[in-house]
Design an enzyme around this catalytic site. Structure first.
Site, PDB file in Angstrom:
ATOM      1  N   HIS A 101       0.843  -1.288   0.182  1.00  0.00           N
ATOM      2  CA  HIS A 101      -0.024  -0.145   0.065  1.00  0.00           C
ATOM      3  C   HIS A 101       0.859   1.262  -0.179  1.00  0.00           C
ATOM      4  O   HIS A 101       0.593   2.103   0.920  1.00  0.00           O
ATOM      5  CB  HIS A 101      -1.096  -0.065   1.159  1.00  0.00           C
ATOM      6  CG  HIS A 101      -2.088  -0.998   1.049  1.00  0.00           C
ATOM      7  ND1 HIS A 101      -3.029  -0.916   1.769  1.00  0.00           N
ATOM      8  CD2 HIS A 101      -2.187  -2.217   0.251  1.00  0.00           C
ATOM      9  CE1 HIS A 101      -3.836  -2.019   1.468  1.00  0.00           C
ATOM     10  NE2 HIS A 101      -3.216  -2.733   0.461  1.00  0.00           N
ATOM     11  N   TYR A 145     -10.105  -9.476   4.761  1.00  0.00           N
ATOM     12  CA  TYR A 145      -9.728 -10.543   3.880  1.00  0.00           C
ATOM     13  C   TYR A 145     -10.308 -11.864   4.502  1.00  0.00           C
ATOM     14  O   TYR A 145     -10.623 -12.880   3.774  1.00  0.00           O
ATOM     15  CB  TYR A 145      -8.475 -10.399   3.394  1.00  0.00           C
ATOM     16  CG  TYR A 145      -7.850  -9.462   2.718  1.00  0.00           C
ATOM     17  CD1 TYR A 145      -8.384  -9.330   1.233  1.00  0.00           C
ATOM     18  CD2 TYR A 145      -7.047  -8.384   2.946  1.00  0.00           C
ATOM     19  CE1 TYR A 145      -7.922  -8.271   0.404  1.00  0.00           C
ATOM     20  CE2 TYR A 145      -6.716  -7.336   2.067  1.00  0.00           C
ATOM     21  CZ  TYR A 145      -7.123  -7.297   0.925  1.00  0.00           C
ATOM     22  OH  TYR A 145      -6.927  -6.494   0.024  1.00  0.00           O
TER      23      TYR A 145
END
Length: 379
Positions: free
Chosen positions: A155, A270
């Site tokens: 990220h 997730y």
């Protein structure tokens, strides 16, 4: 010729398969039939693309190389003068942009995961002057460093977009493990950054004189913005942002606003666990569009050219996991429809650009990445 044994056939396909990616494909979209043709190949995870005034392209490769691509697809040797790049995980050499006055000053801007030592890295922006031979960047200077740096490899963002006043928007990620910090204005994690071309906060930023707040911040509460473009009709920045499982977003980040991550989101973790408090909260902005399930949006561009009249005014967004280009129809600040195009290519699309010739150019994200040109089939 004897038949290959199954395991040898598989190995043969794995080794030579990408080299035989089709040079030209005819694809039907909702509005127009197009030809997708390979302009250049054998790029290692190309990430960002921009056009030089003479029509050649500058392209970044995530491992740390910047190249010039000629009209015939020939790749230059790597341009010298690169910074210390942390090419690991999702990090590396990322976006590239030309100064609005490039013909006069030859300044090139690069975003990258900068190696800060001791295993730490952060998104940084450097500028340098491209020499006349196109072989090196000189007078280089890092004009922005995301703080704090972090040991994780995810990220980093990051796109570079100049506004109409010549100041620079920089998208940066939340660094994944530090996502709660996207709500903390004392750091650069999960923010849209707005700086002067020589560095330092842009003069119209919303937090210039607020104690405990980074003055380079334009907006907060972002996850991992890998698509950004200026709306040619309004001059406002539009962004495409990765969600987790679901919750990829299109936003119009406005000064001083909070876009919610990770307090509100349309995605889940997730693991399937809930993130934050829901999808809405007072004082936090809503996306103008979101995807669930995720397509993993990356580069984006507004189409304004004359080669695809039916696409004019659309936002084109590349998708990594989705392996497509999302064409979003717009009406002012609203998304009114979506067409998911070019799935037939089977490629992770990292960047989307409109070329000076009015055609659409794509970068494919692989170890043998390509630059693709999309043109109408009847031309």
């Amino acid at each position: 010729m004897p038949r290959l044994r199954p395991f040898l056939a598989l190995a043969f396909a794995l080794v030579i398969g990408p080299a035989f990616a089709q040079d030209t494909q005819r694809v039907r979209t909702d509005k127009v039939e197009v030809i997708v043709e390979t302009v250049a190949r054998n790029l290692d995870h190309p990430w960002g693309l921009t056009f030089l005034p003479d029509g050649r392209m500058l392209v970044t490769e995530r491992p740390g190389r910047l190249r010039i691509v000629a009209a015939d697809g020939a790749l230059s040797e790597p341009i010298k003068g690169m910074p210390r790049i942390a090419a690991r995980g999702q990090g590396g050499l990322l976006d590239v942009a030309l100064d609005p006055n490039f013909p006069q000053n030859r300044l090139v801007y690069l975003s990258f995961a900068e190696d800060r030592g001791e295993g730490r890295a952060g998104t940084s922006v450097m500028r340098g002057r491209l020499d006349e031979a196109g072989s090196a960047l000189t007078d280089t200077k890092v004009i922005f460093r995301q703080e704090p740096s972090h040991t994780g490899g995810n990220h980093f963002g990051s796109r570079l977009v100049f506004d109409r006043n010549g100041n620079l928007f920089v998208t940066v990620g939340d660094r994944f493990d530090l996502r709660d910090q996207a709500q903390n204005p004392a750091n650069h994690l999960g923010k849209i950054i707005h700086i002067r071309p020589e560095g330092g906060p842009a003069p119209d930023n919303p937090f210039l004189n607020r104690d405990g707040t980074r003055p380079e911040i334009w907006s907060i509460g972002h996850r991992n913005v890998q698509g950004a473009a200026l709306n040619p009709a309004t001059g406002e920045l539009w962004t495409a942002e990765h969600g987790a499982r679901g919750g990829d977003e299109i936003n119009i980040p406005r000064k001083g606003k909070n876009y919610g991550w990770p307090v509100i989101t349309y995605g889940v973790d997730y693991s399937g666990a809930k993130i934050g408090e829901g999808t809405k909260k007072a004082g936090m902005e809503q996306p103008i569009y979101y995807w669930d399930p995720s397509i993993a949006p990356s580069g984006m561009a507004f189409y304004t050219g004359d080669k695809f009249p039916a696409w004019r005014g659309s936002v084109l967004v590349g998708a990594l996991a989705g392996k497509l280009v999302s064409r979003l129809e717009t009406d002012g600040d609203r998304i009114t429809g979506e067409e998911r195009m070019l799935r037939q290519l089977g490629e992770r699309i990292r960047d989307v650009r409109q070329g000076p010739d009015g055609y659409v150019y794509l970068l494919t994200d692989s170890s043998q990445g390509r630059i693709l040109r999309v043109r109408p089939a009847d031309q």
